[in-house]
Write a protein that holds these residues in place. Structure first.
Motif, PDB file in Angstrom:
ATOM      1  N   LEU A   1       6.182 -13.869 -27.055  1.00  0.00           N
ATOM      2  CA  LEU A   1       5.479 -12.591 -26.911  1.00  0.00           C
ATOM      3  C   LEU A   1       4.345 -12.830 -26.291  1.00  0.00           C
ATOM      4  N   SER A   2       3.618 -14.154 -26.438  1.00  0.00           N
ATOM      5  CA  SER A   2       2.230 -14.364 -25.585  1.00  0.00           C
ATOM      6  C   SER A   2       2.588 -14.355 -24.047  1.00  0.00           C
ATOM      7  N   ASN A   3       3.801 -14.970 -23.779  1.00  0.00           N
ATOM      8  CA  ASN A   3       4.150 -15.041 -22.438  1.00  0.00           C
ATOM      9  C   ASN A   3       4.181 -13.506 -21.873  1.00  0.00           C
ATOM     10  N   SER A   4       5.058 -12.950 -22.588  1.00  0.00           N
ATOM     11  CA  SER A   4       5.401 -11.502 -22.162  1.00  0.00           C
ATOM     12  C   SER A   4       4.103 -10.695 -21.975  1.00  0.00           C
ATOM     13  N   ILE A   5       3.179 -10.846 -22.773  1.00  0.00           N
ATOM     14  CA  ILE A   5       1.842 -10.132 -22.879  1.00  0.00           C
ATOM     15  C   ILE A   5       1.026 -10.490 -21.382  1.00  0.00           C
ATOM     16  N   ALA A   6       0.880 -12.014 -21.656  1.00  0.00           N
ATOM     17  CA  ALA A   6       0.291 -12.410 -20.417  1.00  0.00           C
ATOM     18  C   ALA A   6       0.896 -11.938 -18.783  1.00  0.00           C
ATOM     19  N   TYR A   7       2.355 -11.902 -18.850  1.00  0.00           N
ATOM     20  CA  TYR A   7       2.963 -11.598 -17.569  1.00  0.00           C
ATOM     21  C   TYR A   7       2.495 -10.003 -17.246  1.00  0.00           C
ATOM     22  N   SER A   8       2.840  -9.183 -18.424  1.00  0.00           N
ATOM     23  CA  SER A   8       2.398  -7.748 -18.304  1.00  0.00           C
ATOM     24  C   SER A   8       1.087  -7.523 -17.760  1.00  0.00           C
ATOM     25  N   SER A   9       0.008  -8.501 -18.202  1.00  0.00           N
ATOM     26  CA  SER A   9      -1.350  -8.078 -17.896  1.00  0.00           C
ATOM     27  C   SER A   9      -1.805  -8.398 -16.755  1.00  0.00           C
ATOM     28  N   LEU A  10      -1.219  -9.836 -16.163  1.00  0.00           N
ATOM     29  CA  LEU A  10      -1.216 -10.352 -14.913  1.00  0.00           C
ATOM     30  C   LEU A  10      -0.610  -9.343 -13.714  1.00  0.00           C
TER      31      LEU A  10
ATOM     32  N   GLY B   1      -2.760  -6.261 -13.223  1.00  0.00           N
ATOM     33  CA  GLY B   1      -3.837  -6.779 -12.459  1.00  0.00           C
ATOM     34  C   GLY B   1      -3.592  -7.055 -10.994  1.00  0.00           C
ATOM     35  N   ASN B   2      -2.446  -7.136 -10.631  1.00  0.00           N
ATOM     36  CA  ASN B   2      -2.127  -7.419  -9.397  1.00  0.00           C
ATOM     37  C   ASN B   2      -2.273  -9.008  -8.964  1.00  0.00           C
ATOM     38  N   HIS B   3      -1.856  -9.587 -10.016  1.00  0.00           N
ATOM     39  CA  HIS B   3      -2.237 -11.210  -9.798  1.00  0.00           C
ATOM     40  C   HIS B   3      -0.835 -11.916  -9.330  1.00  0.00           C
ATOM     41  N   ASP B   4      -1.003 -13.061  -8.692  1.00  0.00           N
ATOM     42  CA  ASP B   4       0.335 -13.894  -8.453  1.00  0.00           C
ATOM     43  C   ASP B   4       0.708 -14.557  -9.652  1.00  0.00           C
ATOM     44  N   LEU B   5       1.732 -14.343 -10.306  1.00  0.00           N
ATOM     45  CA  LEU B   5       2.079 -14.883 -11.529  1.00  0.00           C
ATOM     46  C   LEU B   5       2.278 -16.564 -11.387  1.00  0.00           C
ATOM     47  N   ILE B   6       2.812 -16.971 -10.214  1.00  0.00           N
ATOM     48  CA  ILE B   6       3.102 -18.172 -10.013  1.00  0.00           C
ATOM     49  C   ILE B   6       1.578 -18.865 -10.075  1.00  0.00           C
TER      50      ILE B   6
END
Length: 449
Positions: A103-112, A115-120
């Motif tokens: 869930l922490s990963n999902s929340i981070a991916y969703s928030s990033l 915010g139009n951030h490059d996930l990689i």
């Protein structure tokens, strides 16, 4: 969020063995069962919570609730007085905690993403703070003198309550995405379509090796700190830095993780996924082998080097294995396939490793000593050494004519680590012979890694 997510795990994960064997003096087979609770919870809870977050409840609300429940379980765990109840409460705690990793990963991916951030580029720099949090918790538990007390659970519980409150006010909303069709088959809903991958020889072989290596992943987390602490039984090592600050020494392993993460792109491009996984397995052999011959004086360098190679052993397999799944499966079942990879390593593999190692250590590598002379010989000291007599008195054992009124049990750590080293060496040889995978640099480019 990432700092606290792993802080509340690191506060007790490495030091619980000291509490179990030192303070409570419960047996090793039961301790293996305690570590298997993480694997049992990993078999079904992340999938179940993922379905709920996908269809009905905001991910951040589920995350908050699970962390608060985890804190309640830990507070109760600190007050448990028998091993059977301890297992039950720990299983409940892990059922609350293990889903929060995903869930922490999902929340981070969703928030990033919002915010139009490059996930990689962005996520690794955030995730590394989880390792920092884990290290900080280890240091706090050790420096406050709580590595063998129930207060390690209170430290973790306090962090989890703080994280829950923090998440209420600071974490952005992550509503259900309703990505699963309403009329989807039950197998699709539960992510069971990925099990068809076992019909592919290479994938089946990969998952089987993942399970066998997963059995080794938690062994040093389970026994590493208590191994270093038990050098206190030897009078010549009793006052050494390794004994006094065993948890801080073990934290070198986590520090190493952060450094090897940075080296992964180079190794992947230069040697390919298969060879990087092979390097990880060889590193596990070194991890156990160096522990077998290390000691707090002339062998201190072996203990330090063992902690350093842990970063390669842990990171290289987990990340290269995840990348192999990413590049070898259809996009429709990729998430489920990653879940299957985690289930084989952190679920089935972890359960087998915890249960079998606990039984093995208790059955074959825990030896009783009934006489003062026999114990003195084993601990390489004289029978009149005051530190030896203090150690015996601390066990609540009386001496009559050089004989103990009850046996003192010591673990044969050198042969324990050698057994683990031989086990992982067999995996290395079998993997190098059976698993074939051609390195194609385009695989890395196509996935953005």
């Amino acid at each position: 969020m990432n700092f606290l997510q792993f802080f509340v795990w690191g506060a007790w994960l490495i030091t619980i063995a000291n509490y179990w064997f030192g303070t409570k003096q419960w047996d090793g087979t039961q301790f293996g069962a305690i570590f298997s609770t993480m694997g049992i919870a990993s078999l079904f809870m992340p999938t179940l919570m993922g379905i709920i977050a996908d269809r009905w409840v905001n991910a951040e609300r589920l995350y908050i609730g699970l962390h608060l429940l985890y804190a309640v379980c830990l507070i109760y765990l600190a007050q448990v007085t028998n091993p059977d109840s301890f297992f039950t409460v720990m299983l409940l705690a892990m059922c609350c905690y293990m889903p929060t990793l995903a869930l922490s990963n999902s929340i981070a991916y969703s928030s990033l993403t919002k915010g139009n951030h490059d996930l990689i580029k962005a996520f690794p720099l955030i995730r590394v703070w989880g390792t920092v949090g884990f290290i900080a918790a280890m240091w706090l538990t050790n420096l406050t003198g709580n590595k063998a007390t129930e207060y390690q659970f209170y430290i973790a519980a306090g962090g989890s309550i703080f994280l829950g409150i923090y998440a209420m006010f600071m974490i952005p909303k992550c509503p259900p995405q309703h990505l699963t069709k309403e009329n989807a088959k039950l197998s699709e809903l539960l992510g069971l379509e990925a099990f068809k991958l076992f019909g592919n020889y290479k994938m089946a072989l990969f998952f089987i090796f993942s399970m066998f290596l997963g059995a080794a992943l938690q062994l040093t987390n389970a026994y590493g700190d208590v191994f270093l602490s038990e050098f206190a039984f030897y009078p010549k090592y009793a006052d050494s830095l390794v004994v006094e600050r065993s948890t801080i020494i073990m934290s070198i392993s986590q520090i190493s993780e952060t450094l090897f993460i940075l080296a992964i792109p180079f190794f992947l491009k230069r040697f390919g996924i298969r060879n990087v996984m092979l390097f990880a397995m060889i590193a596990w052999v070194l991890r156990f082998g160096l522990f077998a011959y290390g000691d707090p004086s002339s062998g201190l360098w072996m203990i330090i080097l063992s902690c350093i190679v842990y970063g390669m052993a842990f990171d290289f397999f987990n990340i290269s294995g995840s990348l192999f799944v990413e590049t070898s499966t259809d996009s429709k079942i990729r998430s489920s396939a990653q879940g299957l990879f985690m289930m084989m390593t952190n679920g089935i593999g972890a359960i087998l490793g915890s249960q079998v190692s606990g039984w093995l250590i208790d059955k074959y590598y825990t030896k009783p000593f009934d006489t003062l002379a026999g114990l003195a010989t084993r601990l390489e000291t004289s029978t009149d050494n005051p530190k030896l007599l203090d150690f015996i008195a601390g066990k609540g054992v009386q001496i009559t004519n050089g004989t103990f009124d009850s046996a003192i049990y010591l673990k044969d750590w050198q042969h324990i680590w050698l057994a683990f080293a031989i086990y992982t060496l067999v995996i290395v040889i079998a993997f190098s012979i059976l698993f074939k995978h051609k390195h194609d640099p385009k695989d890395l480019e196509n996935t953005g890694h």
